[in-house]
Design an enzyme around this catalytic site. Structure first.
Site, mmCIF file in Angstrom:
data_model
loop_
_atom_site.group_PDB
_atom_site.id
_atom_site.type_symbol
_atom_site.label_atom_id
_atom_site.label_comp_id
_atom_site.label_asym_id
_atom_site.label_seq_id
_atom_site.Cartn_x
_atom_site.Cartn_y
_atom_site.Cartn_z
ATOM 1 N N SER A 11 7.354 -3.119 1.187
ATOM 2 C CA SER A 11 8.268 -1.993 1.594
ATOM 3 C C SER A 11 7.738 -1.592 2.823
ATOM 4 O O SER A 11 6.414 -1.786 3.482
ATOM 5 C CB SER A 11 7.830 -0.800 0.736
ATOM 6 O OG SER A 11 8.543 0.488 1.406
ATOM 7 N N TYR A 32 1.793 4.340 -4.384
ATOM 8 C CA TYR A 32 2.569 3.297 -4.257
ATOM 9 C C TYR A 32 2.756 2.538 -2.504
ATOM 10 O O TYR A 32 2.577 1.476 -2.352
ATOM 11 C CB TYR A 32 4.051 4.258 -4.199
ATOM 12 C CG TYR A 32 5.233 3.257 -3.858
ATOM 13 C CD1 TYR A 32 5.758 2.286 -4.878
ATOM 14 C CD2 TYR A 32 6.133 3.214 -2.506
ATOM 15 C CE1 TYR A 32 6.972 1.433 -4.490
ATOM 16 C CE2 TYR A 32 7.064 2.324 -2.318
ATOM 17 C CZ TYR A 32 7.442 1.467 -3.302
ATOM 18 O OH TYR A 32 8.779 0.839 -2.939
ATOM 19 N N LYS A 40 1.784 -1.213 -1.831
ATOM 20 C CA LYS A 40 2.640 -2.225 -0.755
ATOM 21 C C LYS A 40 2.210 -2.663 0.317
ATOM 22 O O LYS A 40 2.507 -3.555 0.732
ATOM 23 C CB LYS A 40 4.169 -1.268 -0.429
ATOM 24 C CG LYS A 40 4.991 -0.904 -1.423
ATOM 25 C CD LYS A 40 5.511 -2.120 -2.221
ATOM 26 C CE LYS A 40 6.299 -1.841 -3.280
ATOM 27 N NZ LYS A 40 7.258 -3.105 -3.837
#
Length: 279
Positions: free
Chosen positions: A170, A183, A187
């Protein structure tokens, strides 16, 4: 004196053919007869990637944690005349990872392509409020499962002389999304995993690259675009002032899996509308 050459119209057609060939336009089905596994591929980015790989000639095995989602995705894509099958796969479970690989081998004789797209994000808030359980869940699914699925699939790729792996990270790996700390960290870890795998798997002719989508309108990213103020603040950092579509990610993944990208490995491609993307 005799002048040898093509008439103007013929020369124009000839140059057009050269341009089309160099751009890949003339090449149909660049993934013909390749076998692709795509995790978390019954919706959103994963579904768009699965569709594009199949449109480009691959036999695709889609997967999801729920059988009904797999059945629906398979029915939709088969209804478009595409070579798609599916199986349930919770990437955090070893038996499910093994079944995913075994399904491709049983149906198509091997595996050429892996798209590791599965991810979770059960937390929204301050890093200081993240529990150990949340850290374990996010890192287990987003990072560890990708490494273990790669480990399971590489022997099958080696039997076929090589393969291509695309890990979906991401843009949050570079520019963290607000209130999504664990998160974002997971990533960023995938960028390092891509680099390390690319080095180690080159001996088997397996290329490993990474896709870093920006804000793409999916159910998974709903927390970022449902709130208009948050959406506008993210769009302000973009050069292309819109939220991306899942299809915006699909073509570049197909390219990375094709022979046109056979000299590319260990790289991360950002599809983020021009959002800043440097560590």
């Amino acid at each position: 004196m005799l002048k040898v050459g093509l008439p103007l119209g013929a020369r124009a057609r000839s140059w057009k053919s050269v341009r089309m060939a160099s751009s890949g336009v003339a090449r149909r089905n660049p993934l013909a007869n390749k076998v692709a596994l795509v995790t978390a591929s019954t919706d959103g980015i994963g579904f768009a990637i699965a569709r594009r790989l199949a449109q480009d000639g691959a036999h695709v095995v889609v997967s999801s944690r729920k059988q009904q989602n797999v059945d629906q995705a398979v029915a939709t894509l088969q209804g478009e005349g595409l070579s798609v099958t599916g199986t349930v796969c919770h990437v955090g479970k070893a038996e499910d990872r093994e079944r995913l690989v075994a399904t491709a081998v049983k149906l198509h004789g091997g595996v050429d392509i892996l798209i590791s797209n599965a991810a979770v994000n059960p937390f929204f808030g301050s890093l200081m409020d993240v529990t150990e359980e949340v850290w374990d869940k996010i890192l287990d699914i987003n990072v560890k499962a990708t490494a273990l699925l790669t480990k399971a699939v590489v022997p099958e790729m080696a039997k076929r002389g090589g393969g291509s792996i695309v890990i979906v990270s991401s843009v949050a790996a570079y520019s963290p999304f607000p209130s999504l700390g664990p998160y974002n960290v997971s990533k960023t870890a995938l960028l390092g995993l891509t680099k390390n795998l690319a080095i180690e798997l080159a001996q088997w002719n397996v290329r490993v690259n990474c896709l870093a989508p920006g804000l793409i309108k999916t159910s998974f990213s709903r927390v970022l675009w449902e709130d208009q103020a948050r959406e506008e603040s993210i769009k302000a950092a973009m050069q292309i002032k819109r939220i991306g579509k899942p299809e915006d990610c699909a073509g570049i993944v197909s390219f990375l899996c094709s022979e046109d990208a056979n000299y590319i490995t260990g790289e991360t491609v950002v599809v983020g509308g021009g959002v800043p993307s440097h560590l």
